[in-house]
Design an enzyme around this catalytic site. Structure first.
Site, PDB file in Angstrom:
ATOM      1  N   CYS A   2       0.797  -1.204   0.000  1.00  0.00           N
ATOM      2  CA  CYS A   2       0.000   0.000   0.000  1.00  0.00           C
ATOM      3  C   CYS A   2       0.842   1.271   0.000  1.00  0.00           C
ATOM      4  O   CYS A   2       1.892   1.309   0.588  1.00  0.00           O
ATOM      5  CB  CYS A   2      -0.952   0.018   1.186  1.00  0.00           C
ATOM      6  SG  CYS A   2      -0.159  -0.392   2.738  1.00  0.00           S
ATOM      7  N   ARG A  27       5.585  -2.132  -4.541  1.00  0.00           N
ATOM      8  CA  ARG A  27       5.261  -2.654  -3.211  1.00  0.00           C
ATOM      9  C   ARG A  27       4.076  -3.619  -3.237  1.00  0.00           C
ATOM     10  O   ARG A  27       3.836  -4.301  -2.260  1.00  0.00           O
ATOM     11  CB  ARG A  27       4.963  -1.488  -2.264  1.00  0.00           C
ATOM     12  CG  ARG A  27       6.140  -0.560  -2.114  1.00  0.00           C
ATOM     13  CD  ARG A  27       5.731   0.697  -1.423  1.00  0.00           C
ATOM     14  NE  ARG A  27       5.581   0.454  -0.010  1.00  0.00           N
ATOM     15  CZ  ARG A  27       6.493   0.765   0.904  1.00  0.00           C
ATOM     16  NH1 ARG A  27       7.629   1.292   0.523  1.00  0.00           N
ATOM     17  NH2 ARG A  27       6.287   0.533   2.171  1.00  0.00           N
ATOM     18  N   GLY A 102      -2.682   0.479   6.362  1.00  0.00           N
ATOM     19  CA  GLY A 102      -2.715  -0.256   7.624  1.00  0.00           C
ATOM     20  C   GLY A 102      -4.113  -0.738   7.971  1.00  0.00           C
ATOM     21  O   GLY A 102      -4.968  -0.897   7.097  1.00  0.00           O
ATOM     22  N   GLU A 484      15.129 -20.820   1.373  1.00  0.00           N
ATOM     23  CA  GLU A 484      14.979 -19.597   0.594  1.00  0.00           C
ATOM     24  C   GLU A 484      14.696 -19.942  -0.873  1.00  0.00           C
ATOM     25  O   GLU A 484      13.877 -19.285  -1.527  1.00  0.00           O
ATOM     26  CB  GLU A 484      16.243 -18.731   0.748  1.00  0.00           C
ATOM     27  CG  GLU A 484      16.317 -17.490  -0.111  1.00  0.00           C
ATOM     28  CD  GLU A 484      15.183 -16.488   0.105  1.00  0.00           C
ATOM     29  OE1 GLU A 484      14.418 -16.611   1.082  1.00  0.00           O
ATOM     30  OE2 GLU A 484      15.050 -15.583  -0.748  1.00  0.00           O
ATOM     31  N   LYS A 488      11.390 -18.754  -2.929  1.00  0.00           N
ATOM     32  CA  LYS A 488      11.435 -18.027  -4.215  1.00  0.00           C
ATOM     33  C   LYS A 488      10.541 -18.705  -5.242  1.00  0.00           C
ATOM     34  O   LYS A 488       9.784 -18.055  -5.944  1.00  0.00           O
ATOM     35  CB  LYS A 488      12.854 -17.986  -4.791  1.00  0.00           C
ATOM     36  CG  LYS A 488      13.843 -17.028  -4.209  1.00  0.00           C
ATOM     37  CD  LYS A 488      13.560 -15.572  -4.426  1.00  0.00           C
ATOM     38  CE  LYS A 488      12.670 -15.080  -3.321  1.00  0.00           C
ATOM     39  NZ  LYS A 488      13.239 -14.423  -2.213  1.00  0.00           N
ATOM     40  N   GLU A 491       6.875 -18.176  -4.413  1.00  0.00           N
ATOM     41  CA  GLU A 491       6.440 -16.786  -4.572  1.00  0.00           C
ATOM     42  C   GLU A 491       6.139 -16.438  -6.021  1.00  0.00           C
ATOM     43  O   GLU A 491       5.157 -15.774  -6.306  1.00  0.00           O
ATOM     44  CB  GLU A 491       7.538 -15.825  -4.075  1.00  0.00           C
ATOM     45  CG  GLU A 491       7.630 -15.682  -2.588  1.00  0.00           C
ATOM     46  CD  GLU A 491       8.764 -14.746  -2.186  1.00  0.00           C
ATOM     47  OE1 GLU A 491       8.526 -13.860  -1.368  1.00  0.00           O
ATOM     48  OE2 GLU A 491       9.900 -14.899  -2.692  1.00  0.00           O
ATOM     49  N   LYS A 606       5.480  -5.879  -1.367  1.00  0.00           N
ATOM     50  CA  LYS A 606       6.925  -5.782  -1.168  1.00  0.00           C
ATOM     51  C   LYS A 606       7.302  -5.611   0.292  1.00  0.00           C
ATOM     52  O   LYS A 606       8.148  -6.306   0.812  1.00  0.00           O
ATOM     53  CB  LYS A 606       7.475  -4.628  -2.008  1.00  0.00           C
ATOM     54  CG  LYS A 606       8.984  -4.416  -1.888  1.00  0.00           C
ATOM     55  CD  LYS A 606       9.756  -5.579  -2.458  1.00  0.00           C
ATOM     56  CE  LYS A 606      11.234  -5.450  -2.261  1.00  0.00           C
ATOM     57  NZ  LYS A 606      11.917  -6.751  -2.431  1.00  0.00           N
TER      58      LYS A 606
HETATM   59  N1  GLU Z   1      -7.157  -1.565   5.549  1.00  0.00           N
HETATM   60  C1  GLU Z   1      -7.306  -0.697   4.431  1.00  0.00           C
HETATM   61  C2  GLU Z   1      -8.163  -1.330   3.353  1.00  0.00           C
HETATM   62  O1  GLU Z   1      -8.344  -2.520   3.302  1.00  0.00           O
HETATM   63  C3  GLU Z   1      -5.976  -0.204   3.883  1.00  0.00           C
HETATM   64  C4  GLU Z   1      -5.170  -1.286   3.248  1.00  0.00           C
HETATM   65  C5  GLU Z   1      -3.852  -0.758   2.763  1.00  0.00           C
HETATM   66  O2  GLU Z   1      -2.966  -0.574   3.625  1.00  0.00           O
HETATM   67  O3  GLU Z   1      -3.695  -0.547   1.549  1.00  0.00           O
HETATM   68  O4  GLU Z   1      -8.663  -0.631   2.534  1.00  0.00           O
END
Ligand code: GLU
Length: 611
Positions: A2, A27, A102, A484, A488, A491, A606
């Site tokens: 984000c 990211r 967040g 690792e 990789k 991922e 990221k």
């Molecule tokens: N929790 C928020 C959402 O789901 C923000 C997510 C983020 O950090 O992009 O919209």
């Protein structure tokens, strides 16, 4: 994970915001959005799109909008699906506009309360509560700052958020609590972002908000308040980030570019840190040698790839430095009761320095009595660096690919230097130190040789394209390298990959062996080689197909059940670093054949700035 960008200027900021979002793309995110308002309040516009920033930019270019104040966001969904309705910015009553990184943990309680007051929610996100809460606080407060402070005081969780009041477009309001925000200073204009990379085209002067800070930006001024509401100064520094994200050059993906950058990244990280065949004093910060002298135990905390580099370091610490070492996943450490050994050094490892769990673990460690902490980190000024007593700045250059490559090998170099810096006060002889330093100096050239194996690895990769599972084996300090390697492959190719210490084979995983389960083995020429030969025979006897990356002198021969790729001989101490490179190449070429999004694999981000 984000991204946030904000700008307040005397010019149109839309392109600045879009460029900032592009720079944060690496990211990982699932949708993006921008909202702008003009200083005369004549126009307010929000545009959001699911998918890439390009889709957002195309939409804006089709129907241009202008604004001298604006906020923008790339969302990595935590609450609610990746849809346009859930994308940020979120709006309340056409007045308050919010972007947020967040998680708001008490969003349910707040949502219920606000719904009862008549607020209508248009998204499933936790973020939208911030917009409505702020709007509701405006009724009670004398000004927007007090309303913003009252809003922030009610939020629980880890977040960075920026608010714009469409009726007062001459200010932006930002708060940091567990998720990074940086202020960028211009002339007659100011900016903010979740990562300074986003703002490098417009400024190089930055200050970092601290936990609990609230900032108010106008065109001419930035005022910062600490957790207690007291106005504070935060140091403004000139960014020396030299590696701009740049383009991919001749490479198809950033990941491949970064794999090939490893020789130069290692030269850069060693520069000024080794001299005349030994490790320079105080490379972990002023006075660090003196602190390291008294260390009797090392506790390493990290997540993901960084956890694997920590696991290698455990082998090194106990072998070369004669110091006991524990390694633990940050999300485990932070939620359990643990014992602090006397004279322990706490080492945190994180490429971004903003990994939420690692940061929380560092804070907890200080609370429970760790006296000294050191971070190994690629981003100067990141939270981890600022909150640790000592730091090793990796100088690996910006890493864009979500799957870490050069950051991993450079972390290992930093950790080996730390092992020497601690070990020289214990059992590590001058001669042993010189051997390690000379092996490290030779490492970039050795990696060049491994990169020359690319063609052969491309051919090998074809065997994996139709496989669904794989097993990676290693012994000793190559066991974390097998882990690792498996990470990789998972991922970026989405092939299920497991790693085992080769000695564990007969305790379970042998049951999985058949012709559809390729087994990848890392086999340097060390004291465990004979044991590894036996493990390979165990797999062969059960009809398994093996791919062995082996030292030229390790005596493995290709045949119908085994393909052997010769890895140049190297000193034992650097073998884990060298052997991680062919495994990176293998994952890359398998992913290429499978046609996955190598640089931004599905569902991943990221830097993991949420729990
Ligand atoms: N929790 C928020 C959402 O789901 C923000 C997510 C983020 O950090 O992009 O919209």
């Amino acid at each position: 994970m984000c991204g946030i960008v904000g700008a307040i200027a005397q010019r149109d900021v839309v392109e600045i915001l879009l460029e900032g979002l592009k720079r944060l793309e690496y990211r990982g995110y699932d949708s993006a959005g921008v909202a702008v308002v003009n200083s005369d309040n004549s126009e307010f516009k929000r545009v959001r799109r699911v998918g890439k920033v390009k889709a957002l930019a195309d939409a804006i270019h089709e129907e241009p909008c202008l604004g001298s104040t604006g906020i923008a966001h790339t969302r990595w969904a935590t609450h609610g699906e990746p849809t346009e309705a859930n994308a940020h910015p979120h709006i309340s009553k056409d007045r308050i506009t919010i972007v947020h990184n967040g998680i708001i943990e008490n969003h349910n309680v707040l949502r219920d309360r606000l719904s009862q007051k008549g607020y209508v929610f248009t998204s499933a996100t936790d973020t939208e509560v911030i917009a409505h809460l702020l709007e509701s606080e405006l009724d009670k407060a004398s000004d927007m700052l007090s309303a913003f402070q009252a809003t922030i005081a009610q939020l629980e969780g880890a977040y960075g958020t920026v608010a714009m009041d469409n009726q007062n477009p001459d200010h932006l309001y930002a708060a940091r609590s567990g998720s990074p925000l940086v202020i960028g200073y211009g002339i007659g204009e100011n900016f903010l972002a979740s990562d300074q990379l986003a703002l490098l085209p417009v400024t190089r002067r930055f200050s970092f908000l601290e936990e609990g800070d609230i900032a108010v930006l106008s065109r001419s001024d930035v005022v910062i308040y600490d957790q207690a509401g007291t106005e504070v100064e935060r140091e403004i520094s000139e960014s020396d980030v030299v590696h701009d994200a740049g383009d991919k050059g001749p490479f198809k993906h950033y990941m491949l570019k970064e794999i090939y950058e490893q020789p130069i990244a290692i030269k850069n990280t060693l520069e000024g840190r080794i001299k005349s065949g030994v490790v320079v004093e105080d490379i972990f910060g002023p006075g660090s040698s003196e602190i390291l002298k008294g260390i009797e135990h090392v506790q390493i905390i990290a997540c993901g790839t960084s956890f694997h580099s920590g696991m290698v370091a455990k082998y090194w610490f106990e072998e070369h430095a004669d110091v006991s070492c524990n390694v633990e996943i940050a999300s485990e450490f932070r939620y359990r009761k643990s014992k602090v050994h006397p004279n322990s050094l706490l080492v945190t490892i994180s490429q971004s320095g903003e990994t939420a769990d690692t940061l929380a673990a560092l804070r907890l460690a200080k609370e429970i009595g760790y006296q000294s902490s050191l971070s190994i980190c690629n981003v100067p000024g990141s939270s981890l660096v600022r909150e640790s007593d000592m730091a090793y700045l990796m100088k690996a250059g910006v890493e864009i690919g979500v799957a870490s490559t050069k950051a991993f090998t450079v972390q290992l170099v930093g950790l080996l230097l730390l092992v020497v810096a601690v070990g020289r006060h214990k059992s590590l002889s001058k001669e042993a130190e010189r051997d390690i330093v000379s092996a490290l100096s030779a490492l970039p050239a050795k990696i060049e040789q491994v990169l020359d194996m690319s063609k052969a690895i491309t051919l090998l990769a074809e065997d994996f394209a139709d496989k669904h599972h794989s097993l990676f084996l290693g012994r000793g300090d190559q066991y974390p390298i097998a882990m690792e390697g498996a990470l990789k492959l998972k991922e970026i190719s989405y092939i299920h990959a497991e790693a085992y210490a080769a000695g564990e084979l007969k305790h379970g995983p042998l049951a999985l062996i058949d012709a559809d389960m390729p087994v990848i083995v890392v086999a340097p020429n060390n004291e465990l080689l004979e044991k590894l030969h036996s493990n390979v025979e165990e797999v062969r006897a059960r009809g398994g197909l093996m791919y062995v990356f082996a030292d030229t002198g390790a005596n493995f021969k290709s045949d119908s059940t085994m393909k052997v790729l010769a890895v140049p001989h190297c000193e034992k101490a650097i073998a884990p670093i060298l052997y991680s490179v062919p495994l990176q190449l293998l994952s890359y070429y398998v992913a290429l054949i499978k046609g996955t999004d190598v640089d931004q694999p599905r569902n991943l981000a990221k830097s993991v700035t949420v729990e």
